[in-house]
Design a protein around this motif. Structure first.
Motif, PDB file in Angstrom:
ATOM      1  N   GLN A 134       1.175  -0.869  -0.240  1.00  0.00           N
ATOM      2  CA  GLN A 134      -0.147  -0.135  -0.022  1.00  0.00           C
ATOM      3  C   GLN A 134       0.628   1.707  -0.536  1.00  0.00           C
ATOM      4  O   GLN A 134       1.908   1.187   0.797  1.00  0.00           O
ATOM      5  N   VAL A 135       0.446   1.948  -0.951  1.00  0.00           N
ATOM      6  CA  VAL A 135       1.152   3.414  -0.832  1.00  0.00           C
ATOM      7  C   VAL A 135      -0.334   4.726  -1.307  1.00  0.00           C
ATOM      8  O   VAL A 135      -0.580   4.960  -1.860  1.00  0.00           O
ATOM      9  N   GLY A 136      -0.681   5.196   0.736  1.00  0.00           N
ATOM     10  CA  GLY A 136      -1.184   5.897   0.509  1.00  0.00           C
ATOM     11  C   GLY A 136      -2.427   5.406   0.574  1.00  0.00           C
ATOM     12  O   GLY A 136      -2.807   3.935   1.174  1.00  0.00           O
ATOM     13  N   ARG A 137      -3.683   6.544   0.538  1.00  0.00           N
ATOM     14  CA  ARG A 137      -5.329   6.127   1.060  1.00  0.00           C
ATOM     15  C   ARG A 137      -5.389   5.079  -0.048  1.00  0.00           C
ATOM     16  O   ARG A 137      -6.428   4.071  -0.036  1.00  0.00           O
ATOM     17  N   SER A 138      -5.502   5.335  -1.675  1.00  0.00           N
ATOM     18  CA  SER A 138      -6.205   5.251  -2.527  1.00  0.00           C
ATOM     19  C   SER A 138      -4.945   4.395  -3.607  1.00  0.00           C
ATOM     20  O   SER A 138      -5.819   3.757  -3.863  1.00  0.00           O
ATOM     21  N   SER A 170       9.236   2.070   1.723  1.00  0.00           N
ATOM     22  CA  SER A 170       8.902   2.881   1.974  1.00  0.00           C
ATOM     23  C   SER A 170       9.187   4.936   1.687  1.00  0.00           C
ATOM     24  O   SER A 170       8.831   5.379   2.537  1.00  0.00           O
ATOM     25  N   THR A 171      10.709   4.199   0.633  1.00  0.00           N
ATOM     26  CA  THR A 171      10.725   5.860  -0.101  1.00  0.00           C
ATOM     27  C   THR A 171       9.475   6.120  -0.901  1.00  0.00           C
ATOM     28  O   THR A 171       8.949   7.646  -0.933  1.00  0.00           O
ATOM     29  N   LEU A 172       8.682   5.296  -1.239  1.00  0.00           N
ATOM     30  CA  LEU A 172       7.381   5.592  -2.048  1.00  0.00           C
ATOM     31  C   LEU A 172       6.406   6.195  -1.508  1.00  0.00           C
ATOM     32  O   LEU A 172       5.561   7.274  -1.650  1.00  0.00           O
ATOM     33  N   VAL A 173       6.278   5.667   0.008  1.00  0.00           N
ATOM     34  CA  VAL A 173       5.167   6.261   1.241  1.00  0.00           C
ATOM     35  C   VAL A 173       5.856   7.606   1.091  1.00  0.00           C
ATOM     36  O   VAL A 173       5.179   8.877   1.105  1.00  0.00           O
ATOM     37  N   SER A 174       7.088   7.552   1.918  1.00  0.00           N
ATOM     38  CA  SER A 174       7.735   9.405   1.498  1.00  0.00           C
ATOM     39  C   SER A 174       7.472  10.300   1.288  1.00  0.00           C
ATOM     40  O   SER A 174       7.046  11.327   1.365  1.00  0.00           O
ATOM     41  N   LEU A 175       7.088   9.366  -0.495  1.00  0.00           N
ATOM     42  CA  LEU A 175       7.166  10.997  -1.128  1.00  0.00           C
ATOM     43  C   LEU A 175       5.775  10.854  -1.989  1.00  0.00           C
ATOM     44  O   LEU A 175       5.402  12.308  -2.645  1.00  0.00           O
ATOM     45  N   HIS A 176       4.991   9.816  -1.297  1.00  0.00           N
ATOM     46  CA  HIS A 176       3.643  10.274  -1.347  1.00  0.00           C
ATOM     47  C   HIS A 176       3.560  11.479  -0.189  1.00  0.00           C
ATOM     48  O   HIS A 176       2.478  11.918  -0.461  1.00  0.00           O
ATOM     49  N   LEU A 177       3.738  11.212   0.731  1.00  0.00           N
ATOM     50  CA  LEU A 177       3.188  12.500   1.866  1.00  0.00           C
ATOM     51  C   LEU A 177       3.700  12.978   1.378  1.00  0.00           C
ATOM     52  O   LEU A 177       3.305  14.585   1.877  1.00  0.00           O
ATOM     53  N   LEU A 178       4.989  13.538   0.646  1.00  0.00           N
ATOM     54  CA  LEU A 178       5.908  14.699   0.025  1.00  0.00           C
ATOM     55  C   LEU A 178       4.215  15.886  -0.097  1.00  0.00           C
ATOM     56  O   LEU A 178       4.398  16.928   0.095  1.00  0.00           O
ATOM     57  N   ALA A 179       4.125  14.161  -1.266  1.00  0.00           N
ATOM     58  CA  ALA A 179       3.619  15.421  -2.324  1.00  0.00           C
ATOM     59  C   ALA A 179       1.527  15.596  -1.478  1.00  0.00           C
ATOM     60  O   ALA A 179       1.430  16.663  -2.429  1.00  0.00           O
ATOM     61  N   GLU A 180       1.482  14.449  -0.754  1.00  0.00           N
ATOM     62  CA  GLU A 180       0.015  15.527  -0.734  1.00  0.00           C
ATOM     63  C   GLU A 180       0.155  16.321   1.104  1.00  0.00           C
ATOM     64  O   GLU A 180      -0.855  16.991   0.334  1.00  0.00           O
ATOM     65  N   ALA A 181       1.464  16.649   1.281  1.00  0.00           N
ATOM     66  CA  ALA A 181       1.518  17.783   2.123  1.00  0.00           C
ATOM     67  C   ALA A 181       2.017  19.184   0.650  1.00  0.00           C
ATOM     68  O   ALA A 181       0.579  20.052   1.391  1.00  0.00           O
ATOM     69  N   GLU A 182       2.132  19.056  -0.165  1.00  0.00           N
ATOM     70  CA  GLU A 182       2.374  20.377  -0.938  1.00  0.00           C
ATOM     71  C   GLU A 182       1.402  20.369  -1.827  1.00  0.00           C
ATOM     72  O   GLU A 182       0.562  21.409  -2.266  1.00  0.00           O
ATOM     73  N   LYS A 183       0.317  19.561  -1.990  1.00  0.00           N
ATOM     74  CA  LYS A 183      -1.142  19.665  -2.160  1.00  0.00           C
ATOM     75  C   LYS A 183      -1.873  20.355  -1.955  1.00  0.00           C
ATOM     76  O   LYS A 183      -2.138  21.342  -1.865  1.00  0.00           O
ATOM     77  N   GLN A 184      -2.275  19.624  -0.061  1.00  0.00           N
ATOM     78  CA  GLN A 184      -2.987  20.840   0.932  1.00  0.00           C
ATOM     79  C   GLN A 184      -2.157  21.818   0.829  1.00  0.00           C
ATOM     80  O   GLN A 184      -3.074  22.982   1.456  1.00  0.00           O
ATOM     81  N   SER A 185      -0.882  22.418   1.199  1.00  0.00           N
ATOM     82  CA  SER A 185      -0.896  23.699   1.304  1.00  0.00           C
ATOM     83  C   SER A 185      -0.602  24.340  -0.070  1.00  0.00           C
ATOM     84  O   SER A 185      -0.750  25.355  -0.022  1.00  0.00           O
ATOM     85  N   MET A 186      -1.179  24.084  -0.843  1.00  0.00           N
ATOM     86  CA  MET A 186      -1.150  24.760  -1.945  1.00  0.00           C
ATOM     87  C   MET A 186      -2.946  24.486  -2.499  1.00  0.00           C
ATOM     88  O   MET A 186      -3.109  25.280  -3.766  1.00  0.00           O
TER      89      MET A 186
END
Length: 212
Positions: A134-138, A170-186
Motif C-alpha cells: 500500500q502507498v497512501g490511502r487509495s 518506504s521511499t514511495l510512502v515518503s514521496l507520497h506523503l510529501l506530495a500530499e503535503a504540498e497539495k494541501q498547502s496549495m
C-alpha cells in the motif's frame, strides 16, 4: 566441498555479503529518487538482476483514477501484451490485492492464477510470485515476478524479494506523503481550488518567464 567445509562457509558468507551490498545499493538509489516512477524502475532492475527473473511487471491500482490500473515497470519490454489493457483489469480477480497478502502461483497447471497472467506474453507455466503493498490511502501496488519454468520459489527467494519491495515501499510512502503535503498547502481543503499561496507562486513564475 564436504558439509562443514570452511570453503562452503566462506562462499555462503560472501553470498550474503553481496546480497546486503545490493540491498544497500537499492536503498541509496531510491532515497535519491525524486519521483515515484524512478523508484519503480529501480526496484524492477534490482529484482530481476538479483533473482534472475524471467519476467516482471509492477502495477498500481488507484480507485480514484481512470483507468484504475497502471503499468509502472515491466521487463522484458514486450512482456505486457500490446492488445491487452491492464487498466481494464478487474481488481477482484487479483487475489493478492483482494487479500493484501503475497501469493505463490506454482507452474503445475493450477486453475487459480493471478489475473495479471492474462495480460502477459509469457505462458502460465512460469512460477509466479506476487507481492502487494500500500502507498497512501487509495494507491495499492503489486509486484508480479516470474521465474524460468525449471526453477521454484524457495523461502529464501521469497524473503529476499519481500525485503527489496519493503525497501522501495518506504521511499514511495515518503514521496507520497510529501506530495500530499504540498497539495494541501496549495489548495483549499473544502473546494479543492488553488489558494492564495499557489496564486503567488504562479504569478512569480509567469513574471520570471516574461522577463526572460
Amino acid at each position: 566441498p564436504a558439509k562443514g567445509d570452511p570453503g562452503t562457509s566462506r562462499a555462503a558468507l560472501a553470498g550474503r555479503t553481496q546480497t546486503v551490498d545490493r540491498l544497500l545499493d537499492l536503498s541509496q538509489t531510491v532515497q535519491g529518487a525524486g519521483k515515484a516512477d524512478q523508484v519503480f524502475r529501480a526496484l524492477a532492475f534490482f529484482l530481476r538482476s538479483e533473482l534472475a527473473l524471467r519476467g516482471l511487471v509492477i502495477l498500481t491500482h488507484d480507485h480514484e483514477s481512470t483507468p484504475a490500473f497502471s503499468v509502472k515497470a515491466s521487463w522484458p519490454e514486450d512482456l505486457v501484451r500490446a492488445e491487452s489493457v491492464p487498466g481494464d483489469m478487474d481488481c477482484a480477480l487479483c487475489p493478492c490485492l483482494r487479500q493484501s497478502l503475497p501469493r505463490h502461483f506454482r507452474a503445475d497447471g493450477s486453475p487459480v492464477r493471478c489475473a495479471i497472467d492474462r495480460a502477459l506474453t509469457l505462458p502460465p507455466g512460469h512460477p509466479a510470485y506476487c507481492i502487494p503493498f500500500q502507498v497512501g490511502r487509495s494507491v495499492r501496488c503489486v509486484v508480479h515476478m516470474l521465474l524460468p519454468p525449471e526453477q521454484v520459489w524457495g523461502e529464501e527467494h521469497k524473503q529476499l524479494a519481500q525485503t527489496y519491495v519493503n525497501t522501495a515501499c518506504s521511499t514511495l510512502v515518503s514521496l507520497h506523503l510529501l506530495a500530499e503535503a504540498e497539495k494541501q498547502s496549495m489548495t483549499d481543503g473544502l473546494t479543492g481550488l488553488y489558494n492564495r499561496r499557489s496564486m503567488d507562486q504562479l504569478l512569480q513564475r509567469e513574471v520570471g518567464l516574461a522577463e526572460r
